[in-house]
Design an enzyme around this catalytic site. Structure first.
Site, PDB file in Angstrom:
ATOM      1  N   GLU A   1      -9.346  12.696 -31.255  1.00 15.07           N
ATOM      2  CA  GLU A   1      -9.171  11.184 -30.959  1.00 15.07           C
ATOM      3  C   GLU A   1     -10.527  10.516 -31.415  1.00 15.07           C
ATOM      4  O   GLU A   1     -11.681  11.151 -31.717  1.00 15.07           O
ATOM      5  CB  GLU A   1      -9.418  11.233 -29.500  1.00 15.07           C
TER       6      GLU A   1
ATOM      7  N   ASP B   1       0.653  -0.982  -0.117  1.00 15.84           N
ATOM      8  CA  ASP B   1       0.021   0.154  -0.031  1.00 15.84           C
ATOM      9  C   ASP B   1       0.937   1.212   0.089  1.00 15.84           C
ATOM     10  O   ASP B   1       1.699   1.478   0.812  1.00 15.84           O
ATOM     11  CB  ASP B   1      -1.024   0.088   1.212  1.00 15.84           C
TER      12      ASP B   1
ATOM     13  N   HIS C   1      -0.798  18.647 -23.196  1.00 14.81           N
ATOM     14  CA  HIS C   1      -0.277  18.177 -24.547  1.00 14.81           C
ATOM     15  C   HIS C   1      -0.663  19.337 -25.489  1.00 14.81           C
ATOM     16  O   HIS C   1       0.592  19.746 -26.065  1.00 14.81           O
ATOM     17  CB  HIS C   1      -1.144  17.066 -25.166  1.00 14.81           C
TER      18      HIS C   1
HETATM   19  N1  LIG Z   1      -4.550   5.257 -18.396  1.00 13.45           N
HETATM   20  C1  LIG Z   1      -4.015   6.266 -19.168  1.00 13.45           C
HETATM   21  O1  LIG Z   1      -3.851   6.246 -20.535  1.00 13.45           O
HETATM   22  C2  LIG Z   1      -3.138   7.328 -18.929  1.00 13.45           C
HETATM   23  C3  LIG Z   1      -3.211   7.568 -17.358  1.00 13.45           C
HETATM   24  N2  LIG Z   1      -2.295   8.828 -17.061  1.00 13.45           N
HETATM   25  C4  LIG Z   1      -2.202   8.858 -15.442  1.00 13.45           C
HETATM   26  O2  LIG Z   1      -1.444   7.750 -15.051  1.00 13.45           O
HETATM   27  C5  LIG Z   1      -1.649   7.458 -13.642  1.00 13.45           C
HETATM   28  C6  LIG Z   1      -2.236   6.007 -13.610  1.00 13.45           C
HETATM   29  O3  LIG Z   1      -3.339   6.002 -14.612  1.00 13.45           O
HETATM   30  P1  LIG Z   1      -4.123   4.664 -14.784  1.00 13.45           P
HETATM   31  O4  LIG Z   1      -3.156   3.612 -14.954  1.00 13.45           O
HETATM   32  O5  LIG Z   1      -5.145   4.875 -15.835  1.00 13.45           O
HETATM   33  O6  LIG Z   1      -5.185   4.376 -13.344  1.00 13.45           O
HETATM   34  P2  LIG Z   1      -5.381   2.944 -12.717  1.00 13.45           P
HETATM   35  O7  LIG Z   1      -6.572   3.455 -11.960  1.00 13.45           O
HETATM   36  O8  LIG Z   1      -5.823   1.901 -13.821  1.00 13.45           O
HETATM   37  O9  LIG Z   1      -4.196   2.367 -12.112  1.00 13.45           O
HETATM   38  C7  LIG Z   1      -3.526   3.089 -10.935  1.00 13.45           C
HETATM   39  C8  LIG Z   1      -3.188   2.202 -10.113  1.00 13.45           C
HETATM   40  O10 LIG Z   1      -2.833   2.698  -8.746  1.00 13.45           O
HETATM   41  C9  LIG Z   1      -2.869   2.015  -7.656  1.00 13.45           C
HETATM   42  N3  LIG Z   1      -2.922   2.694  -6.451  1.00 13.45           N
HETATM   43  C10 LIG Z   1      -3.665   3.673  -6.143  1.00 13.45           C
HETATM   44  N4  LIG Z   1      -3.586   4.039  -4.898  1.00 13.45           N
HETATM   45  C11 LIG Z   1      -2.902   3.052  -4.236  1.00 13.45           C
HETATM   46  C12 LIG Z   1      -2.176   2.983  -3.104  1.00 13.45           C
HETATM   47  N5  LIG Z   1      -2.259   3.638  -1.888  1.00 13.45           N
HETATM   48  N6  LIG Z   1      -1.582   1.869  -2.840  1.00 13.45           N
HETATM   49  C13 LIG Z   1      -1.275   0.869  -3.967  1.00 13.45           C
HETATM   50  N7  LIG Z   1      -1.663   1.185  -5.036  1.00 13.45           N
HETATM   51  C14 LIG Z   1      -2.542   2.214  -5.370  1.00 13.45           C
HETATM   52  C15 LIG Z   1      -4.579   1.586  -8.079  1.00 13.45           C
HETATM   53  O11 LIG Z   1      -4.837   0.380  -7.251  1.00 13.45           O
HETATM   54  P3  LIG Z   1      -6.413  -0.050  -7.145  1.00 13.45           P
HETATM   55  O12 LIG Z   1      -6.858  -0.341  -8.479  1.00 13.45           O
HETATM   56  O13 LIG Z   1      -6.345  -1.138  -6.117  1.00 13.45           O
HETATM   57  O14 LIG Z   1      -7.204   1.224  -6.722  1.00 13.45           O
HETATM   58  C16 LIG Z   1      -4.301   1.208  -9.433  1.00 13.45           C
HETATM   59  O15 LIG Z   1      -3.877  -0.035  -9.837  1.00 13.45           O
HETATM   60  C17 LIG Z   1      -2.756   8.736 -13.375  1.00 13.45           C
HETATM   61  O16 LIG Z   1      -1.826   9.599 -12.745  1.00 13.45           O
HETATM   62  C18 LIG Z   1      -3.360   9.157 -14.639  1.00 13.45           C
HETATM   63  O17 LIG Z   1      -3.661  10.395 -14.668  1.00 13.45           O
HETATM   64  C19 LIG Z   1      -2.075   9.705 -17.688  1.00 13.45           C
HETATM   65  C20 LIG Z   1      -2.034   9.542 -18.948  1.00 13.45           C
HETATM   66  C21 LIG Z   1      -2.658   8.683 -19.964  1.00 13.45           C
HETATM   67  O1  LIG Z   2      -3.052  11.749 -21.724  1.00 10.04           O
HETATM   68  C1  LIG Z   2      -3.947  11.568 -22.526  1.00 10.04           C
HETATM   69  O2  LIG Z   2      -3.686  11.197 -23.790  1.00 10.04           O
HETATM   70  C2  LIG Z   2      -4.331  10.327 -24.537  1.00 10.04           C
HETATM   71  C3  LIG Z   2      -4.090  10.673 -26.075  1.00 10.04           C
HETATM   72  O3  LIG Z   2      -2.628  10.333 -26.300  1.00 10.04           O
HETATM   73  P1  LIG Z   2      -2.589   9.708 -27.848  1.00 10.04           P
HETATM   74  O4  LIG Z   2      -1.078   9.527 -27.609  1.00 10.04           O
HETATM   75  O5  LIG Z   2      -3.467   8.493 -28.063  1.00 10.04           O
HETATM   76  O6  LIG Z   2      -2.924  10.887 -28.798  1.00 10.04           O
HETATM   77  C4  LIG Z   2      -6.005  10.734 -24.360  1.00 10.04           C
HETATM   78  O7  LIG Z   2      -6.825   9.671 -24.722  1.00 10.04           O
HETATM   79  C5  LIG Z   2      -6.171  10.664 -22.920  1.00 10.04           C
HETATM   80  O8  LIG Z   2      -7.344  10.809 -22.471  1.00 10.04           O
HETATM   81  C6  LIG Z   2      -5.262  11.367 -22.099  1.00 10.04           C
HETATM   82  O9  LIG Z   2      -5.404  11.387 -20.724  1.00 10.04           O
END
Ligand SMILES: NC(=O)C1=CN([C@@H]2O[C@H](COP(=O)(O)OP(=O)(O)OC[C@H]3O[C@@H](n4cnc5c(N)ncnc54)[C@H](OP(=O)(O)O)[C@@H]3O)[C@@H](O)[C@H]2O)C=CC1
Ligand SMILES: O=C1O[C@H](COP(=O)(O)O)[C@@H](O)[C@H](O)[C@H]1O
Length: 489
Positions: free
Chosen positions: A213, A92, A237
């Site tokens: 997108e 955690d 971006h």
């Molecule tokens: N997904 C994307 O395409 C993009 C994501 N981001 C950024 O990347 C980051 C991650 O995004 P994303 O992967 O989508 O999010 P997710 O929710 O899929 O993943 C985040 C992970 O962090 C874990 N987590 C959160 N709090 C804790 C904690 N206290 N201890 C342990 N684990 C923890 C979550 O666990 P649990 O599931 O158990 O809550 C989860 O597995 C964010 O800041 C998001 O804004 C930026 C651009 C694009």
């Molecule tokens: O950061 C982000 O970017 C994607 C778009 O990225 P791209 O490389 O596929 O153009 C966007 O879909 C997402 O919402 C945003 O968090």
């Protein structure tokens, strides 16, 4: 053999079973391994709070690689070498006691890269816990976007991280900066003297930046509905792209020289007052429609949605930069989810020649444009006027492209994903492609005034059908100035 050598590191991925890690980060690390760019001693620690069998979690990562790396690049030998680098740890991230087992796995003599693929609300706690575990001094931290949801909350996150890490070891990700064509903007502008003399209000009439997108919100309602397209895409971006187009030449390629120039642009952005908001900014939200021939639901019908939401999924706006170089040159920015085509491009429109010697009816043809295509079909094309061929043609003009398509011209090279480039830069300790604290803050400051204006006016976003190019009002935004969005969009 790769032309560069990369030192060994310990790479700790916080949030290793989340969407970003499985879809983007592990595939990018795999590609680095495949390219010979991971040192033999580099270890990868997959950290998540999921309890249970470590082997089963590692199998999930293996499956994600098989799904997200294209079949032609999936090599079983590389995959097993890559998987052998991995260890899984249940933690955690807010719990200090859990860092003892992390410290046992971290080599004391190698740099530790701590990549935070978690919500930004956890970044401060991770930093504090790394410091308590005596790991801070050897660590570079990588922060995902968005950092905060406004200026104030971004300061809270940045200050929490800065308590334990100097700016020189903080890597704020904006994955657009890792895209090859975005880096090419710097080469294009500053390795060719041709453009620099033209790169100002004397020669350029306006600039368009479109990031369209086709995806919707991909099951991320919880995050996206709190954010909206302005915070999700423009604050980071699109403003970064605007900075790279608009900045003055940096004196060298060091991270701070480039960042200093970008900050000057952000500081020079004219505020858009509530009185001008209706004229300069359009917010939209998609309703049901069809994308690529497939019926898709509207934003309010997405999984886990709230039928009342007035979050925008589209923004078009006109930005003005108040300085000598750009005075009177509007930058039109446009981005949306569920649009008709996935395309990211920048179009620089040059002014007409100062005196016209051709037949007046051909005048509407005149316009040089430089089109920088970020994705797909990465390339650069310069629209120029030439004479039509043929004895019977006289001095009839036509517009045609001088074209450079990267994948056709440089056939051998695969265009790497942005995250591959960015992870490699962190491993090399190079901050050029990362965002400094003040850039984030000036970008938030500019976006906050738009969000404040919207909440004062209280107008809902304008509907647009999925698969279209946004609300009709976004066309009016630019035609009002006697212009139109470039191309067939
Ligand atoms: N997904 C994307 O395409 C993009 C994501 N981001 C950024 O990347 C980051 C991650 O995004 P994303 O992967 O989508 O999010 P997710 O929710 O899929 O993943 C985040 C992970 O962090 C874990 N987590 C959160 N709090 C804790 C904690 N206290 N201890 C342990 N684990 C923890 C979550 O666990 P649990 O599931 O158990 O809550 C989860 O597995 C964010 O800041 C998001 O804004 C930026 C651009 C694009
Ligand atoms: O950061 C982000 O970017 C994607 C778009 O990225 P791209 O490389 O596929 O153009 C966007 O879909 C997402 O919402 C945003 O968090």
């Amino acid at each position: 053999m790769p032309a560069i050598t990369v030192d060994a590191t310990t790479f700790a991925l916080f949030g290793a079973l989340g969407d970003l890690a499985l879809r983007k980060l592990f595939p990018a690390l795999y590609q680095l391994d495949r390219a010979g760019l991971l040192h033999a001693d580099t270890r990868i620690l997959a950290l998540s709070r999921d309890t249970g069998d470590a082997g089963a979690h590692l199998a999930r990562i293996d499956q994600a690689l098989r799904k997200h790396v294209s079949a032609t690049q999936l090599d079983e030998d590389v995959l097993s070498r890559f998987m052998a680098r991995l260890d899984y740890l249940t933690m955690d991230f807010r719990n200090q006691a859990d860092y003892a087992s992390l410290a046992e796995k971290v080599s004391p003599v190698l740099p530790l890269i701590a990549y935070f693929a978690t919500p930004a609300s956890v970044y401060g706690a991770i930093c504090e816990n790394l410091a308590h575990a005596d790991l801070a001094d050897q660590t570079r931290v990588v922060l995902e976007k968005p950092i905060g949801h406004d200026l104030e909350s971004s300061r809270v996150v940045n200050e929490a991280v800065a308590q334990y890490f100097p700016e020189s070891r903080i890597y704020r990700i904006d994955h657009y900066l890792g895209k090859e064509t975005v880096q090419n903007l710097i080469a294009l502008r500053f390795a060719n003297s041709l453009f620099e003399t033209q790169w100002n209000q004397h020669h350029i009439s306006h600039v368009e930046i479109t990031v369209a997108e086709t995806v919707g919100i991909e099951g991320r309602w919880g995050y996206f509905d709190q954010a909206g397209q302005l915070r999700d895409m423009i604050q980071n971006h699109l403003l970064q792209l605007l900075c790279l187009i608009a900045m003055d030449p940096p004196s060298d390629l060091t991270a701070d020289s480039i960042r200093d120039e970008k900050v000057k642009v952000l500081k020079a952005l004219a505020p858009i007052t509530p009185e001008r908001l209706g004229r300069y900014v359009v917010r939209g939200q998609y309703v049901a429609g069809s994308v690529g021939g497939k019926a898709v639901p509207g934003y309010l019908e997405e999984e886990n949605s709230n039928a009342e939401s007035s979050t925008e999924t589209f923004v078009a706006l006109r930005a003005d930069i108040c300085n000598w170089r750009w005075s009177g040159v509007p930058f039109y920015l446009r981005t949306g989810k569920r649009m008709g085509e996935k395309v990211s491009q920048i179009v620089i429109h040059f002014k007409e020649p100062p005196f016209y010697i051709f037949a007046p009816e051909q005048r509407s043809l005149i316009s040089n444009r430089l089109i920088i295509r970020l994705q797909p079909d990465e390339g650069i094309s310069l629209q120029v006027m030439t004479k039509e061929q043929g004895l019977d043609k006289g001095m009839h003009l036509r517009s045609g492209p001088l074209q450079l398509n990267f994948s056709q011209t440089y056939k051998s090279s695969r265009i790497p994903d942005a995250y591959e480039r960015l992870l490699l830069e962190v491993m090399q300790g190079n901050q050029n492609l990362f965002v400094r604290k003040d850039e984030i803050e000036y970008a938030w400051k500019w976006c906050d005034q738009l969000i404040d204006g919207w909440s004062r006016i209280g107008e809902p976003p304008k509907a647009y059908p999925a698969g279209s190019w946004g609300p009709v009002a976004s066309i009016a935004l630019i035609t009002r100035d006697g212009r139109s969005w470039y191309g067939d969009l």
